[in-house]
Design a protein around this motif. Sequence first.
Motif, PDB file in Angstrom:
ATOM      1  N   VAL A   3       0.626  -9.173   3.867  1.00 51.03           N
ATOM      2  CA  VAL A   3       1.659  -9.751   2.991  1.00 51.03           C
ATOM      3  C   VAL A   3       1.475  -9.204   1.579  1.00 51.03           C
ATOM      4  O   VAL A   3       2.443  -8.751   0.946  1.00 51.03           O
ATOM      5  N   LEU A   4       0.254  -9.220   1.063  1.00 55.59           N
ATOM      6  CA  LEU A   4      -0.013  -8.698  -0.274  1.00 55.59           C
ATOM      7  C   LEU A   4       0.348  -7.219  -0.378  1.00 55.59           C
ATOM      8  O   LEU A   4       0.955  -6.788  -1.366  1.00 55.59           O
ATOM      9  N   HIS A   5      -0.009  -6.444   0.628  1.00 57.46           N
ATOM     10  CA  HIS A   5       0.298  -5.006   0.607  1.00 57.46           C
ATOM     11  C   HIS A   5       1.805  -4.762   0.660  1.00 57.46           C
ATOM     12  O   HIS A   5       2.317  -3.865  -0.021  1.00 57.46           O
ATOM     13  N   ARG A   6       2.522  -5.562   1.444  1.00 53.73           N
ATOM     14  CA  ARG A   6       3.980  -5.420   1.519  1.00 53.73           C
ATOM     15  C   ARG A   6       4.621  -5.771   0.170  1.00 53.73           C
ATOM     16  O   ARG A   6       5.503  -5.053  -0.318  1.00 53.73           O
ATOM     17  N   LEU A   7       4.150  -6.841  -0.460  1.00 57.56           N
ATOM     18  CA  LEU A   7       4.680  -7.227  -1.762  1.00 57.56           C
ATOM     19  C   LEU A   7       4.373  -6.164  -2.820  1.00 57.56           C
ATOM     20  O   LEU A   7       5.192  -5.888  -3.697  1.00 57.56           O
ATOM     21  N   GLU A   8       3.208  -5.565  -2.707  1.00 58.13           N
ATOM     22  CA  GLU A   8       2.831  -4.499  -3.643  1.00 58.13           C
ATOM     23  C   GLU A   8       3.698  -3.259  -3.411  1.00 58.13           C
ATOM     24  O   GLU A   8       4.230  -2.677  -4.368  1.00 58.13           O
ATOM     25  N   LYS A   9       3.879  -2.891  -2.171  1.00 60.60           N
ATOM     26  CA  LYS A   9       4.703  -1.724  -1.824  1.00 60.60           C
ATOM     27  C   LYS A   9       6.151  -1.898  -2.293  1.00 60.60           C
ATOM     28  O   LYS A   9       6.786  -0.944  -2.753  1.00 60.60           O
ATOM     29  N   ASN A  10       6.653  -3.120  -2.217  1.00 59.74           N
ATOM     30  CA  ASN A  10       8.037  -3.400  -2.610  1.00 59.74           C
ATOM     31  C   ASN A  10       8.191  -3.701  -4.102  1.00 59.74           C
ATOM     32  O   ASN A  10       9.283  -4.034  -4.558  1.00 59.74           O
ATOM     33  N   GLY A  11       7.106  -3.607  -4.856  1.00 58.07           N
ATOM     34  CA  GLY A  11       7.173  -3.738  -6.300  1.00 58.07           C
ATOM     35  C   GLY A  11       7.210  -5.153  -6.846  1.00 58.07           C
ATOM     36  O   GLY A  11       7.595  -5.358  -7.994  1.00 58.07           O
ATOM     37  N   PHE A  12       6.792  -6.129  -6.050  1.00 58.38           N
ATOM     38  CA  PHE A  12       6.777  -7.515  -6.519  1.00 58.38           C
ATOM     39  C   PHE A  12       5.446  -7.914  -7.137  1.00 58.38           C
ATOM     40  O   PHE A  12       5.383  -8.795  -7.990  1.00 58.38           O
ATOM     41  N   VAL A  13       4.371  -7.307  -6.666  1.00 61.02           N
ATOM     42  CA  VAL A  13       3.047  -7.598  -7.214  1.00 61.02           C
ATOM     43  C   VAL A  13       2.314  -6.294  -7.493  1.00 61.02           C
ATOM     44  O   VAL A  13       2.664  -5.236  -6.973  1.00 61.02           O
ATOM     45  N   GLU A  14       1.291  -6.413  -8.324  1.00 57.09           N
ATOM     46  CA  GLU A  14       0.432  -5.276  -8.628  1.00 57.09           C
ATOM     47  C   GLU A  14      -1.007  -5.742  -8.476  1.00 57.09           C
ATOM     48  O   GLU A  14      -1.314  -6.905  -8.770  1.00 57.09           O
ATOM     49  N   ALA A  15      -1.852  -4.862  -8.016  1.00 57.67           N
ATOM     50  CA  ALA A  15      -3.266  -5.191  -7.839  1.00 57.67           C
ATOM     51  C   ALA A  15      -4.097  -4.404  -8.842  1.00 57.67           C
ATOM     52  O   ALA A  15      -3.811  -3.234  -9.115  1.00 57.67           O
ATOM     53  N   ARG A  16      -5.095  -5.088  -9.384  1.00 57.30           N
ATOM     54  CA  ARG A  16      -6.038  -4.451 -10.311  1.00 57.30           C
ATOM     55  C   ARG A  16      -7.440  -4.950  -9.992  1.00 57.30           C
ATOM     56  O   ARG A  16      -7.623  -6.116  -9.680  1.00 57.30           O
ATOM     57  N   TRP A  17      -8.390  -4.031 -10.093  1.00 59.84           N
ATOM     58  CA  TRP A  17      -9.769  -4.439  -9.890  1.00 59.84           C
ATOM     59  C   TRP A  17     -10.264  -5.165 -11.128  1.00 59.84           C
ATOM     60  O   TRP A  17      -9.973  -4.772 -12.256  1.00 59.84           O
ATOM     61  N   GLY A  18     -11.004  -6.222 -10.887  1.00 56.83           N
ATOM     62  CA  GLY A  18     -11.601  -6.993 -11.970  1.00 56.83           C
ATOM     63  C   GLY A  18     -12.976  -7.456 -11.552  1.00 56.83           C
ATOM     64  O   GLY A  18     -13.414  -7.201 -10.430  1.00 56.83           O
ATOM     65  N   GLU A  19     -13.640  -8.129 -12.464  1.00 57.76           N
ATOM     66  CA  GLU A  19     -14.991  -8.600 -12.187  1.00 57.76           C
ATOM     67  C   GLU A  19     -15.050 -10.111 -12.317  1.00 57.76           C
ATOM     68  O   GLU A  19     -14.553 -10.681 -13.287  1.00 57.76           O
ATOM     69  N   ALA A  20     -15.634 -10.746 -11.327  1.00 58.85           N
ATOM     70  CA  ALA A  20     -15.824 -12.200 -11.346  1.00 58.85           C
ATOM     71  C   ALA A  20     -16.985 -12.550 -12.270  1.00 58.85           C
ATOM     72  O   ALA A  20     -17.729 -11.670 -12.704  1.00 58.85           O
ATOM     73  N   GLU A  21     -17.135 -13.836 -12.563  1.00 60.62           N
ATOM     74  CA  GLU A  21     -18.238 -14.293 -13.403  1.00 60.62           C
ATOM     75  C   GLU A  21     -19.589 -13.885 -12.827  1.00 60.62           C
ATOM     76  O   GLU A  21     -20.561 -13.714 -13.553  1.00 60.62           O
TER      77      GLU A  21
END
Length: 82
Positions: free
Chosen positions: A51-69
């Motif tokens: 679901v996340l990959h489909r939303l990203e492919k269709n331009g609704f969401v973007e993913a970025r790497w981040g760091e947790a506490e």
Amino acid sequence: MISKELNAAISNMLVLAVLRKGPSYGYDIQRRIKMQSDGILDWTEGMLYPVLHRLEKNGFVEARWGEAETGRKRKYYHLLYR
């Protein structure tokens, strides 16, 4: 039984609703959907990430790497507004 298309649409809306409250990572998205559905929707990673990959492919969401506490790297998803 819910059709595949309806299930995909519902899944998209649930994830977008969670991300509307702010960026989040996979496990937290799963946890929030389960909590908001009173445990009825207990998704696995195999259900969420397509679901996340489909939303990203269709331009609704973007993913970025981040760091947790804890220092652990996580991929955070956030909404893209058009």
